[in-house]
Design a protein around this motif. Structure first.
Motif, PDB file in Angstrom:
ATOM      1  N   TYR A   1       0.829  -1.206   0.000  1.00  0.00           N
ATOM      2  CA  TYR A   1       0.000   0.000   0.000  1.00  0.00           C
ATOM      3  C   TYR A   1       0.863   1.256   0.000  1.00  0.00           C
ATOM      4  CZ  TYR A   1      -3.233   3.635   1.356  1.00  0.00           C
ATOM      5  OH  TYR A   1      -3.951   4.804   1.382  1.00  0.00           O
ATOM      6  N   TYR A   2       1.901   1.292   0.839  1.00  0.00           N
ATOM      7  CA  TYR A   2       2.777   2.466   0.887  1.00  0.00           C
ATOM      8  C   TYR A   2       3.375   2.752  -0.490  1.00  0.00           C
ATOM      9  CZ  TYR A   2       2.910   2.280   6.058  1.00  0.00           C
ATOM     10  OH  TYR A   2       2.601   2.288   7.388  1.00  0.00           O
ATOM     11  N   GLU A   3       3.866   1.705  -1.142  1.00  0.00           N
ATOM     12  CA  GLU A   3       4.503   1.890  -2.446  1.00  0.00           C
ATOM     13  C   GLU A   3       3.520   2.479  -3.454  1.00  0.00           C
ATOM     14  OE1 GLU A   3       6.906  -0.717  -5.860  1.00  0.00           O
ATOM     15  OE2 GLU A   3       6.330  -1.644  -3.947  1.00  0.00           O
ATOM     16  N   ARG A   4       2.321   1.919  -3.509  1.00  0.00           N
ATOM     17  CA  ARG A   4       1.329   2.417  -4.465  1.00  0.00           C
ATOM     18  C   ARG A   4       0.835   3.812  -4.093  1.00  0.00           C
ATOM     19  NH1 ARG A   4      -2.977  -0.123  -3.839  1.00  0.00           N
ATOM     20  NH2 ARG A   4      -2.399  -1.633  -2.220  1.00  0.00           N
ATOM     21  N   ALA A   5       0.694   4.071  -2.793  1.00  0.00           N
ATOM     22  CA  ALA A   5       0.194   5.374  -2.346  1.00  0.00           C
ATOM     23  C   ALA A   5       1.183   6.496  -2.643  1.00  0.00           C
ATOM     24  CB  ALA A   5      -0.126   5.327  -0.855  1.00  0.00           C
ATOM     25  N   HIS A   6       2.471   6.169  -2.658  1.00  0.00           N
ATOM     26  CA  HIS A   6       3.471   7.154  -3.083  1.00  0.00           C
ATOM     27  C   HIS A   6       3.409   7.346  -4.596  1.00  0.00           C
ATOM     28  CE1 HIS A   6       5.899   8.431   0.354  1.00  0.00           C
ATOM     29  NE2 HIS A   6       5.755   7.213   0.861  1.00  0.00           N
ATOM     30  N   GLU A   7       3.350   6.251  -5.320  1.00  0.00           N
ATOM     31  CA  GLU A   7       3.403   6.323  -6.780  1.00  0.00           C
ATOM     32  C   GLU A   7       2.195   7.029  -7.380  1.00  0.00           C
ATOM     33  OE1 GLU A   7       3.894   2.312  -8.068  1.00  0.00           O
ATOM     34  OE2 GLU A   7       6.051   2.268  -7.643  1.00  0.00           O
ATOM     35  N   ASP A   8       1.001   6.774  -6.829  1.00  0.00           N
ATOM     36  CA  ASP A   8      -0.201   7.362  -7.436  1.00  0.00           C
ATOM     37  C   ASP A   8      -0.620   8.693  -6.811  1.00  0.00           C
ATOM     38  OD1 ASP A   8      -1.540   6.761  -5.036  1.00  0.00           O
ATOM     39  OD2 ASP A   8      -2.571   5.006  -5.845  1.00  0.00           O
ATOM     40  N   GLY A   9       0.179   9.196  -5.872  1.00  0.00           N
ATOM     41  CA  GLY A   9      -0.095  10.511  -5.296  1.00  0.00           C
ATOM     42  C   GLY A   9      -1.081  10.520  -4.148  1.00  0.00           C
ATOM     43  N   THR A  10      -1.488   9.344  -3.665  1.00  0.00           N
ATOM     44  CA  THR A  10      -2.470   9.288  -2.582  1.00  0.00           C
ATOM     45  C   THR A  10      -1.966   9.990  -1.320  1.00  0.00           C
ATOM     46  OG1 THR A  10      -3.467   7.236  -3.384  1.00  0.00           O
ATOM     47  CG2 THR A  10      -3.747   7.737  -1.048  1.00  0.00           C
ATOM     48  N   ILE A  11      -0.711   9.752  -0.959  1.00  0.00           N
ATOM     49  CA  ILE A  11      -0.169  10.370   0.257  1.00  0.00           C
ATOM     50  C   ILE A  11      -0.060  11.879   0.078  1.00  0.00           C
ATOM     51  CG2 ILE A  11       1.841  10.507   1.775  1.00  0.00           C
ATOM     52  CD1 ILE A  11       2.309   7.520   1.199  1.00  0.00           C
ATOM     53  N   GLU A  12       0.392  12.308  -1.081  1.00  0.00           N
ATOM     54  CA  GLU A  12       0.474  13.745  -1.350  1.00  0.00           C
ATOM     55  C   GLU A  12      -0.905  14.394  -1.266  1.00  0.00           C
ATOM     56  OE1 GLU A  12       2.373  16.794  -4.699  1.00  0.00           O
ATOM     57  OE2 GLU A  12       2.321  14.629  -5.059  1.00  0.00           O
ATOM     58  N   GLU A  13      -1.924  13.716  -1.777  1.00  0.00           N
ATOM     59  CA  GLU A  13      -3.283  14.240  -1.710  1.00  0.00           C
ATOM     60  C   GLU A  13      -3.787  14.305  -0.273  1.00  0.00           C
ATOM     61  OE1 GLU A  13      -5.708  11.854  -4.223  1.00  0.00           O
ATOM     62  OE2 GLU A  13      -4.674  12.432  -6.071  1.00  0.00           O
ATOM     63  N   ALA A  14      -3.443  13.298   0.536  1.00  0.00           N
ATOM     64  CA  ALA A  14      -3.859  13.299   1.938  1.00  0.00           C
ATOM     65  C   ALA A  14      -3.216  14.462   2.691  1.00  0.00           C
ATOM     66  CB  ALA A  14      -3.499  11.970   2.596  1.00  0.00           C
ATOM     67  N   LEU A  15      -1.957  14.754   2.376  1.00  0.00           N
ATOM     68  CA  LEU A  15      -1.304  15.919   2.975  1.00  0.00           C
ATOM     69  C   LEU A  15      -2.020  17.201   2.558  1.00  0.00           C
ATOM     70  CD1 LEU A  15       2.479  15.017   2.459  1.00  0.00           C
ATOM     71  CD2 LEU A  15       1.213  14.959   4.610  1.00  0.00           C
ATOM     72  N   ALA A  16      -2.311  17.314   1.262  1.00  0.00           N
ATOM     73  CA  ALA A  16      -2.963  18.519   0.749  1.00  0.00           C
ATOM     74  C   ALA A  16      -4.340  18.715   1.370  1.00  0.00           C
ATOM     75  CB  ALA A  16      -3.069  18.450  -0.773  1.00  0.00           C
ATOM     76  N   GLU A  17      -5.071  17.624   1.585  1.00  0.00           N
ATOM     77  CA  GLU A  17      -6.391  17.729   2.198  1.00  0.00           C
ATOM     78  C   GLU A  17      -6.305  18.229   3.635  1.00  0.00           C
ATOM     79  OE1 GLU A  17      -9.056  14.430   1.760  1.00  0.00           O
ATOM     80  OE2 GLU A  17      -8.324  13.989  -0.266  1.00  0.00           O
ATOM     81  N   ASN A  18      -5.112  18.129   4.212  1.00  0.00           N
ATOM     82  CA  ASN A  18      -4.881  18.643   5.556  1.00  0.00           C
ATOM     83  C   ASN A  18      -4.008  19.894   5.525  1.00  0.00           C
ATOM     84  OD1 ASN A  18      -5.974  16.625   7.809  1.00  0.00           O
ATOM     85  ND2 ASN A  18      -5.378  15.444   6.006  1.00  0.00           N
ATOM     86  N   ASP A  19      -4.074  20.610   4.390  1.00  0.00           N
ATOM     87  CA  ASP A  19      -3.417  21.909   4.211  1.00  0.00           C
ATOM     88  C   ASP A  19      -1.902  21.850   4.323  1.00  0.00           C
ATOM     89  OD1 ASP A  19      -5.887  23.086   3.800  1.00  0.00           O
ATOM     90  OD2 ASP A  19      -6.149  23.586   5.908  1.00  0.00           O
TER      91      ASP A  19
END
Length: 294
Positions: A263-281
């Motif tokens: 999950y971590y690998e895919r979440a980095h590659e597809d931008g999920t983690i970056e989006e989660a950060l952005a959703e929290n400003d």
């Protein structure tokens, strides 16, 4: 890399460039909506299969420390970066999530006593935790210490803090390094980040050493306070080095560790983690710091 102009747009000031000098942040938070867990279909096919304490449920002892994870009550609503990520991880494996908000020390104990499957809230990966819990090879974001203090008495390095009284969270990775740096009698431990910040405001301590994201969340609430990420310092490596955040989980369950790493690998590659950060400003250069390090 000069990040001064980018951060000032969001109420953030810098002493100089990230990676070359200390970073000062006075604002990085905001109101964010609750995470809605999807309903699990009866014919759901999990991406991974691993045992959990209760069939069909992922029990999560979650450190209640926004913006990493936040709950207004035991029943929610649940907000923050890990509320987003853990909910998605559970859903793709056909699991409902039972978030149990608590302090970091209590959450760690809850997992160690076998009452949860996973310890959430963007938890630092350490060798000591690896002896007790399962830990992923990968990571969610990088983290390091942030020192929060009054703007008129801010500190750009560990050495500048000699002789002051420092607060930190009980059970934190930073407890022993802070004691070694300042003396055990100069370090005050707290069960909650709210209590620590209240004592800082009251003048009972001079600064708080904690994960930088926690510091930014509190200094954002009061313009009289600031959080600084100091330079890496070879004299104080455990207080200035980068750590990796992950989800400690039940030890010796390799299927769960493998699922988390995938999950971590895919979440980095597809931008999920970056989006989660952005959703929290958390975006721009600050997000780049958490995602890619110094």
């Amino acid at each position: 890399m000069d990040i001064r102009s980018n951060f000032r747009k969001r109420g953030i000031a810098t002493i100089a460039s990230l990676g070359a000098a200390a970073l000062v942040i006075t604002s990085c938070g905001g109101d964010n909506g609750a995470v809605e867990a999807p309903e699990i279909d009866e014919d759901c096919e999990p991406l991974h299969e691993f045992p959990t304490l209760e069939e069909g449920v992922l029990e999560v002892a979650a450190m209640n420390a926004p913006p990493k994870f936040h709950a207004l009550s035991d029943s929610g609503p649940f907000e923050g970066i890990d509320a987003i990520l853990i909910t998605e991880f559970a859903a793709e494996n056909c699991l409902e999530v039972n978030f149990k908000p608590m302090t970091g020390a209590a959450a760690q104990l809850d997992l160690s006593e076998g009452n949860s499957d996973l310890f959430g809230g963007l938890i630092l990966k350490t060798e000591e935790r690896g002896e007790v819990f399962g830990q992923a090879e990968g990571y969610i974001i990088y983290e390091t210490v942030g020192f929060t203090s009054h703007v008129d008495d801010s500190f750009e390095s560990v050495d500048e803090m000699e002789g002051i009284r420092v607060g930190t969270l009980s059970g934190s990775t930073y407890v022993e390094p802070l004691r070694e740096a300042f003396g055990a009698d100069m370090v005050e431990e707290y069960q909650s980040d709210t209590n620590a910040f209240e004592d800082l405001r009251a003048g009972r301590i001079d600064a708080i050493g904690w994960q930088s994201m926690q510091g930014f969340n509190f200094s954002e609430q009061d313009e009289d306070y600031v959080t600084i990420i100091p330079d890496e310092d070879p004299d104080h490596p455990e207080l200035t080095q980068l750590f990796e955040n992950n989800w400690p989980h039940t030890k010796d369950v390799p299927e769960l560790t493998e699922a988390i790493d995938d999950y971590y690998e895919r979440a980095h590659e597809d931008g999920t983690i970056e989006e989660a950060l952005a959703e929290n400003d958390i975006d721009g250069e600050l997000a780049d710091f958490y995602l890619n390090g110094r």
